[in-house]
Structures are given as structure tokens and as C-alpha cells.
Design an enzyme around this catalytic site. Structure first.
Site, PDB file in Angstrom:
ATOM      1  N   SER A  19       0.831  -1.199   0.000  1.00 53.06           N
ATOM      2  CA  SER A  19       0.000   0.000   0.000  1.00 53.06           C
ATOM      3  C   SER A  19       0.862   1.243   0.000  1.00 53.06           C
ATOM      4  O   SER A  19       2.048   1.206   0.324  1.00 53.06           O
ATOM      5  CB  SER A  19      -0.903   0.014   1.231  1.00 53.06           C
ATOM      6  OG  SER A  19      -0.105   0.276   2.356  1.00 53.06           O
ATOM      7  N   LYS A  20       0.209   2.327  -0.355  1.00 51.66           N
ATOM      8  CA  LYS A  20       0.875   3.601  -0.463  1.00 51.66           C
ATOM      9  C   LYS A  20       1.504   4.028   0.857  1.00 51.66           C
ATOM     10  O   LYS A  20       2.532   4.684   0.884  1.00 51.66           O
ATOM     11  CB  LYS A  20      -0.174   4.634  -0.871  1.00 51.66           C
ATOM     12  CG  LYS A  20       0.341   5.669  -1.810  1.00 51.66           C
ATOM     13  CD  LYS A  20      -0.777   6.560  -2.239  1.00 51.66           C
ATOM     14  CE  LYS A  20      -0.215   7.774  -2.914  1.00 51.66           C
ATOM     15  NZ  LYS A  20      -1.233   8.646  -3.441  1.00 51.66           N
ATOM     16  N   ARG A  21       0.868   3.617   1.944  1.00 49.15           N
ATOM     17  CA  ARG A  21       1.342   4.050   3.251  1.00 49.15           C
ATOM     18  C   ARG A  21       2.780   3.608   3.529  1.00 49.15           C
ATOM     19  O   ARG A  21       3.514   4.255   4.234  1.00 49.15           O
ATOM     20  CB  ARG A  21       0.416   3.521   4.357  1.00 49.15           C
ATOM     21  CG  ARG A  21      -0.481   4.595   4.924  1.00 49.15           C
ATOM     22  CD  ARG A  21      -1.516   4.010   5.837  1.00 49.15           C
ATOM     23  NE  ARG A  21      -2.489   3.233   5.077  1.00 49.15           N
ATOM     24  CZ  ARG A  21      -2.871   2.008   5.405  1.00 49.15           C
ATOM     25  NH1 ARG A  21      -2.366   1.404   6.439  1.00 49.15           N
ATOM     26  NH2 ARG A  21      -3.761   1.374   4.664  1.00 49.15           N
ATOM     27  N   GLY A  31       5.186   3.127   1.245  1.00 43.98           N
ATOM     28  CA  GLY A  31       6.181   3.538   0.242  1.00 43.98           C
ATOM     29  C   GLY A  31       5.493   3.806  -1.074  1.00 43.98           C
ATOM     30  O   GLY A  31       4.277   3.785  -1.171  1.00 43.98           O
TER      31      GLY A  31
END
Ligand code: GLU
Length: 492
Positions: A258-260, A262
Site C-alpha cells: 500500500s501507499k502508506r 512507500g
């Protein structure tokens, strides 16, 4: 064989979507099939302007080409190329209308007039009783007259798939094997929304049929709705494609990528100076392996080796360290000119307003001696390199003294280096400098470390750097002599 990549223009190209596109590309090219690109933009609420163009540009940057589908013309506008268009779903409204009428006529779909409030109440009731969320077929038995009257009165409606209960729906996933599900577990899926546009499920099936898709290779998240798709193919009497669903991409802690944790946008990786060839090679190995321990593959080699049989069933971990390692290998394979061309923009940006203080030749040399230390091109823009652009080296004089030496010896060697360098009239290349000074050290019976250590520190003020001869080569005689002088001064 005919396969497709069917992204939705909802933002950037996710690293997982690059993998889906790549595997479809490889499957098609390996089997001499065709690969096409379709834009699934029926969810207008999630549309991000320009996302479609960026998707195309990113795929092209990664050298994935396709035979037909949406493309960009010379003016940068989206156009259709090929015989199966329009390839953008929002331009296919009439086509979906025609097919939904067919399903309505055969009693396989029905109008539903339920209000949002009613559906919400239904969901709350189901939640309170721990029941799975499912439409209760409230509108399934409306007569044609009732339907007509409601439409005439301007009531809003959707059109739903009519799922008959107690049937077994089966399909074989080429990666996961046979899958079977009871139709009681399938919802009467909305096929046409109240805005008249189809849902993903309906448009996807109609288009895959009309566009001749033989193999649907897509992300794991689409495996659960596949039985609905299978049912639609059966209701229409269409031959269904073969299905294969890729595994999830995971963070090193095994959570969903997920974006969280990286970057997940391919564009961001490219912008940081990961080479498209390295990124493609890396992504290819996220869920596929060649059956042995080889890891470095060109796109052509991947085409030759790829098969669905070698796609794994368990999640693939996205390991940034491995990407860095692999990208470093690709950077070291670049020709000198290519490396300079690709890395220069990062260096110029780093230098900002000061960039005109150095010649092109000087900047090129900085890049070339850094090659072995770059994992990505943007690493060239590192403050650790400030010694190339700043003469005022701020280091502790003690650093000049090699661990097995002392201040006096170091001073003596620095002075000798200074005069030897001043007198040096040989070729100014890394190799020639290396050969000359190594021989010179030997002649005097000195220890390499005792001379080269202080030389390095005098030239860059650091313990780690390119070799002292590379530093000499970049800095040039004049600067180097000055820095040796400063070093002697620091020790006195
Ligand atoms: N539009 C879907 C997506 O972006 C495509 C899924 C499919 O390939 O069927 O994931």
C-alpha cells in the site's frame, strides 16, 4: 490468443498494474498472440483527468507495446487504433444498451427501483443478523406494465442480473485451479447504474466478448466477482475466456502493498531514476520465476521464458532492497554516454542555480566515477558528493592519518604527493594516474594505505569515496594540489 490490459483512469499506474500489463504482454508475445489496451472508465466518480494519457505514457516508457486499443497521437491526444473500437468504455454506451435489452428480453436481468434508503435499511438489517450483504430481489417480479408505469413516472432505476439460486458455477483458474461456487452466494449484481452507464462487471464481459479476448489475466481482487462474469457469459450463450488471477503484492511485513508503506506509482519510481528495464525485470519476478535462480532478464528473454505454469499461488513480496540491487546492475550496464545522459538532469537539478559554474566535461566525470555507487540515478544528487562542488572541505585533520601511521609520516607523504603531482606530465586518465602513483609508492617502499588514505581524505574530506585516482581525474591537477596543500596546513 488475445489478451488485454484494461486499466481504469483513476490515478497513477500502480506497480501491481504494471505487473498485470507486463504478464499480459509476455503471455501474448510468448504465444504469438495479440495484446490490446482498453480503458475502463465507467465509474465517472473516480475519473482523474489526464490519468489515461499518463497510463499510456508509462506503459510506453516501460517498452510494453500493444497491437490495438487506445493510444496517443502525435498531438498527445487519445485515439483508437485497431478494429475493435471504441476502446474506451464511456464511448460504448449504445453497445451496452443493446446487450442489456437482450438480457431483459430473455428474463436474465430485471429493473430495480429500490431507493437508496431502502437498500440502506436492508443492509443494516442484514448486518444486525450477521447476514452477508445481498439484494433481496424485491423488484424481481414486477410486471412489464408496472415497470413501464414507473419509468413513465420518472422513477430512477438500475438493471440487475437475475441469479437463479442453487446452481453450481464453475470455472478453472489457470493459476489457481478449479473454482466452484453455489449461486446462492452471488448477489443480483447491478449491471446498469442509474446514470445509464454499465458497471465494471457488465461492460467487462460484453467487451471481452466483442473484442475477442481469449485469456483474462488480472489481479487477485477480481477473482471473487468472476462467477458473476461466468454467469453472464452463460446467459448470453457466449464462449467464456480462460481466467487467471495473479497473486497479491505484499509489503515485507506481508501486509498488502500500500501507499502508506512507500511508493506504489510506477511514475514515481521512474522519476527517481529507476530504469524502466530494471523495473520491468523486477516486476516480472513478483509472482513468476523461471524455475531456476536466474534473476536478470531482458524483456525479450522474459518473452521467451514466460508461462502461466510458472506463476506462483502465494503472495509476492515487494522488496525495495532487491529493486535497488537490480537497478544498480542495470545502471552499470549502461554505456558511458547513456549513463551521462540519464543522470545529468538529476545532477543539474541538485546544483540548481550553481550549475553553470562547472563545465560539461567536469559534470560528466563526476557522474562516471559515481557509477558503481548508484542504485538509482537520483542518488547522484547526494550531499555526500559536495566535495566535487565545494572547495571548502570541512573535515577533522585526524582523519588524514591512516590507522597504522602517524602525523609526521602523513605530512611527509602529503608533501611528496604534492610535488610528484605538480611534476606529473603523463596522461590524465584514471588508469595512467593509478599506474604512475602505485609504481611511485612502490619505488619508495611505502605502504599503499599510508599514501592513498591521506590522498583520498585530502581530496574529498571523507573516508568513503570513489578511488583517489578517480577523484584526481575529476578534480584536475590544480584543485588536487591546492587540496593537498590545505591538508598539510591542517596537520601543522
Ligand atoms: N478495470 C479493471 C482494473 O482496473 C480491470 C480488471 C480486469 O482486468 O478485468 O483493475
Amino acid at each position: 490468443m488475445r489478451v488485454r490490459f484494461a486499466p481504469s483512469p483513476t490515478g497513477y499506474l500502480h506497480i501491481g498494474s504494471l505487473r498485470t500489463a507486463l504478464y499480459n504482454y509476455l503471455l501474448a508475445r510468448h504465444n504469438q498472440g495479440t495484446f490490446f489496451l482498453r480503458l475502463e472508465d465507467t465509474d465517472q466518480t473516480r475519473y482523474v483527468p489526464e490519468a489515461d494519457k499518463k497510463l499510456i505514457q508509462t506503459l510506453k516508457a516501460c517498452h510494453l507495446d500493444w497491437d490495438d486499443g487506445i493510444d496517443l497521437n502525435e498531438a498527445g491526444e487519445i485515439v483508437d487504433k485497431g478494429d475493435f473500437g471504441p476502446y474506451t468504455q464511456s464511448q460504448r454506451k449504445e453497445i451496452y444498451q443493446k446487450y442489456i435489452q437482450e438480457l431483459l428480453a430473455s428474463g436474465k436481468a430485471y429493473y430495480c427501483f429500490c431507493s437508496a434508503e431502502r437498500l440502506k435499511e436492508l443492509r443494516t438489517m442484514q448486518q444486525n443478523h450477521n447476514l452477508p450483504p445481498k439484494y433481496d430481489k424485491h423488484c424481481v417480479n414486477l410486471s412489464p406494465e408496472e415497470v413501464q408505469a414507473k419509468i413513465a413516472a420518472g422513477e430512477k432505476y438500475v438493471i440487475r442480473l437475475k441469479v437463479e439460486g442453487n446452481q453450481t458455477i464453475e470455472f478453472t483458474d489457470l493459476i489457481r485451479g478449479p473454482i466452484s461456487i453455489n449461486s446462492n452466494d452471488i448477489d443480483d449484481q447491478v449491471l446498469i447504474k442509474s446514470d445509464g452507464l454499465p458497471t465494471y462487471h457488465f461492460a467487462n464481459v460484453v467487451d471481452d466478448h466483442l473484442m475477442g479476448t481469449t485469456h483474462v489475466l488480472r489481479a487477485e481482487e477480481w477473482i471473487s466477482p468472476t462467477p458473476k462474469h461466468v454467469l453472464l457469459y452463460e446467459y448470453f450463450g457466449w464462449e467464456k475466456p480462460q481466467f487467471a488471477h495473479l497473486t497479491l503484492l505484499l509489503n515485507p511485513d506481508k501486509s498488502k502493498l500500500s501507499k502508506r508503506q512507500g511508493d506504489v506509482a510506477v511514475e514515481d519510481y521512474l522519476a527517481k531514476g529507476y530504469l524502466p528495464e530494471a523495473l520491468v525485470n523486477f516486476v516480472a519476478l513478483l509472482g513468476w520465476n523461471p524455475g531456476d535462480d536466474r534473476e536478470i532478464f531482458t524483456l525479450d528473454e522474459l518473452v521467451k521464458e514466460f508461462s502461466l505454469e510458472k506463476c506462483g499461488k502465494s503472495g509476492a513480496v515487494f522488496d525495495l532492497k532487491k529493486l535497488d540491487w537490480m537497478n544498480g546492475i542495470y545502471i552499470r550496464q549502461l554505456s558511458e554516454q547513456a549513463l551521462v545522459d540519464k543522470a545529468k538532469p538529476y545532477l543539474l537539478e541538485y546544483l540548481g542555480d550553481k550549475k553553470n559554474q562547472w563545465s560539461d566535461d567536469y559534470l560528466n566525470k563526476v557522474i562516471l566515477v559515481q557509477r558503481d555507487r548508484l542504485n538509482k540515478l537520483s542518488d547522484i544528487a547526494s550531499d555526500d558528493l559536495s566535495y566535487f562542488f565545494n572547495d571548502d572541505l570541512n573535515y577533522n585533520p585526524e582523519l588524514l592519518v591512516w590507522k597504522k601511521s602517524d602525523k609526521e609520516k602523513t605530512t611527509e607523504h602529503l608533501k611528496s604527493l604534492q610535488s610528484e603531482l605538480t611534476a606529473y606530465a603523463g596522461e590524465w586518465s584514471i588508469q595512467a594516474l593509478n599506474d604512475h602513483f602505485i609504481a611511485w609508492i612502490k619505488e619508495h617502499g611505502w605502504n599503499n594505505g599510508d599514501v592513498l588514505w591521506p590522498l583520498r581524505v585530502a581530496l574529498c574530506g571523507q573516508e568513503k569515496s570513489p578511488s583517489p585516482f578517480e577523484l584526481l581525474w575529476v578534480l584536475g591537477k590544480e584543485k588536487a594540489v591546492t587540496r593537498l596543500n590545505v591538508a598539510v596546513g591542517k596537520l601543522s
